[in-house]
Design a protein around this motif. Structure first.
Motif, PDB file in Angstrom:
ATOM      1  N   HIS A  69       0.845  -1.213   0.000  1.00  0.00           N
ATOM      2  CA  HIS A  69       0.000   0.000   0.000  1.00  0.00           C
ATOM      3  C   HIS A  69       0.875   1.256   0.000  1.00  0.00           C
ATOM      4  O   HIS A  69       0.617   2.204  -0.743  1.00  0.00           O
ATOM      5  N   LYS A  70       1.898   1.255   0.860  1.00  0.00           N
ATOM      6  CA  LYS A  70       2.793   2.415   0.941  1.00  0.00           C
ATOM      7  C   LYS A  70       3.567   2.602  -0.362  1.00  0.00           C
ATOM      8  O   LYS A  70       3.737   3.734  -0.828  1.00  0.00           O
ATOM      9  N   LEU A  71       4.041   1.492  -0.938  1.00  0.00           N
ATOM     10  CA  LEU A  71       4.813   1.581  -2.191  1.00  0.00           C
ATOM     11  C   LEU A  71       3.964   2.186  -3.317  1.00  0.00           C
ATOM     12  O   LEU A  71       4.475   2.949  -4.147  1.00  0.00           O
ATOM     13  N   CYS A  72       2.694   1.838  -3.335  1.00  0.00           N
ATOM     14  CA  CYS A  72       1.809   2.380  -4.385  1.00  0.00           C
ATOM     15  C   CYS A  72       1.594   3.886  -4.220  1.00  0.00           C
ATOM     16  O   CYS A  72       1.226   4.575  -5.181  1.00  0.00           O
ATOM     17  N   SER A  78      13.414   7.237  -3.705  1.00  0.00           N
ATOM     18  CA  SER A  78      14.005   7.265  -2.361  1.00  0.00           C
ATOM     19  C   SER A  78      12.986   6.810  -1.315  1.00  0.00           C
ATOM     20  O   SER A  78      13.299   6.034  -0.413  1.00  0.00           O
ATOM     21  N   GLU A  79      11.771   7.320  -1.415  1.00  0.00           N
ATOM     22  CA  GLU A  79      10.701   6.926  -0.487  1.00  0.00           C
ATOM     23  C   GLU A  79      10.383   5.443  -0.652  1.00  0.00           C
ATOM     24  O   GLU A  79      10.208   4.724   0.330  1.00  0.00           O
ATOM     25  N   ALA A  80      10.313   4.967  -1.897  1.00  0.00           N
ATOM     26  CA  ALA A  80      10.039   3.548  -2.159  1.00  0.00           C
ATOM     27  C   ALA A  80      11.140   2.669  -1.582  1.00  0.00           C
ATOM     28  O   ALA A  80      10.879   1.612  -0.994  1.00  0.00           O
ATOM     29  N   SER A  81      12.371   3.102  -1.718  1.00  0.00           N
ATOM     30  CA  SER A  81      13.503   2.350  -1.190  1.00  0.00           C
ATOM     31  C   SER A  81      13.424   2.247   0.330  1.00  0.00           C
ATOM     32  O   SER A  81      13.714   1.208   0.913  1.00  0.00           O
ATOM     33  N   SER A  82      13.018   3.316   0.977  1.00  0.00           N
ATOM     34  CA  SER A  82      12.871   3.338   2.431  1.00  0.00           C
ATOM     35  C   SER A  82      11.766   2.372   2.884  1.00  0.00           C
ATOM     36  O   SER A  82      11.940   1.617   3.845  1.00  0.00           O
ATOM     37  N   VAL A  83      10.635   2.394   2.190  1.00  0.00           N
ATOM     38  CA  VAL A  83       9.519   1.491   2.523  1.00  0.00           C
ATOM     39  C   VAL A  83       9.957   0.034   2.327  1.00  0.00           C
ATOM     40  O   VAL A  83       9.723  -0.820   3.191  1.00  0.00           O
TER      41      VAL A  83
END
Length: 144
Positions: A69-72, A78-83
């Motif tokens: 959900h967060k990745l979508c 950078s945010e996707a990598s963190s999630v």
């Protein structure tokens, strides 16, 4: 040639083994009791281990769903990598918990099984000496 029943000898009669039935039954009862109690403890260990494993799988499934959900909703790599990193860390921790729990449970299980297989401890040295004098004896029947 003597053909009477007492003169006839069968080889199976010559080497017949006789045991004290009461003592043998008591030993068999004790062994059966130990074996089946160990089986109960083994099932208890496995039941608990399985429940814990399933709970970690449920946590992992929920964590993966939350991460998806967060990745979508991520706006940049950078945010996707963190999630993804947070999800991967949690996954590695659950796998480490799996390995630790498995090792601990198997050690307890093996200990229980070893204790069940061990002969019961002697009550005292004197009692052990008395018991060895009363140990079941094997008697060979002699005929003829």
């Amino acid at each position: 040639m003597n053909t009477s029943k007492t003169a006839k000898t069968r080889s199976s009669d010559m080497f017949a083994v006789h045991y004290d039935d009461a003592e043998m039954r008591a030993m068999a009862r004790q062994q059966a009791e130990s074996f089946w109690r160990a089986q109960e403890r083994a099932l208890d260990h496995l039941d608990s281990m399985t429940k814990d494993w399933l709970n970690r799988r449920r946590q992992g499934t929920q964590a993966a769903l939350d991460a998806a959900h967060k990745l979508c909703g991520c706006k940049d790599p950078s945010e996707a990598s963190s999630v993804y990193g947070a999800w991967m860390t949690g996954s590695a921790e659950r796998m480490a918990d799996d390995a630790r729990a498995f090792s601990e449970r198997m050690m307890k299980l093996m200990q229980d099984l070893a204790e069940a297989a061990a002969p019961p401890p002697a009550k005292s040295t004197e009692a052990a000496a008395d018991k060895s004098a009363e140990a079941p004896t094997v008697k060979l029947a002699r005929t003829g």
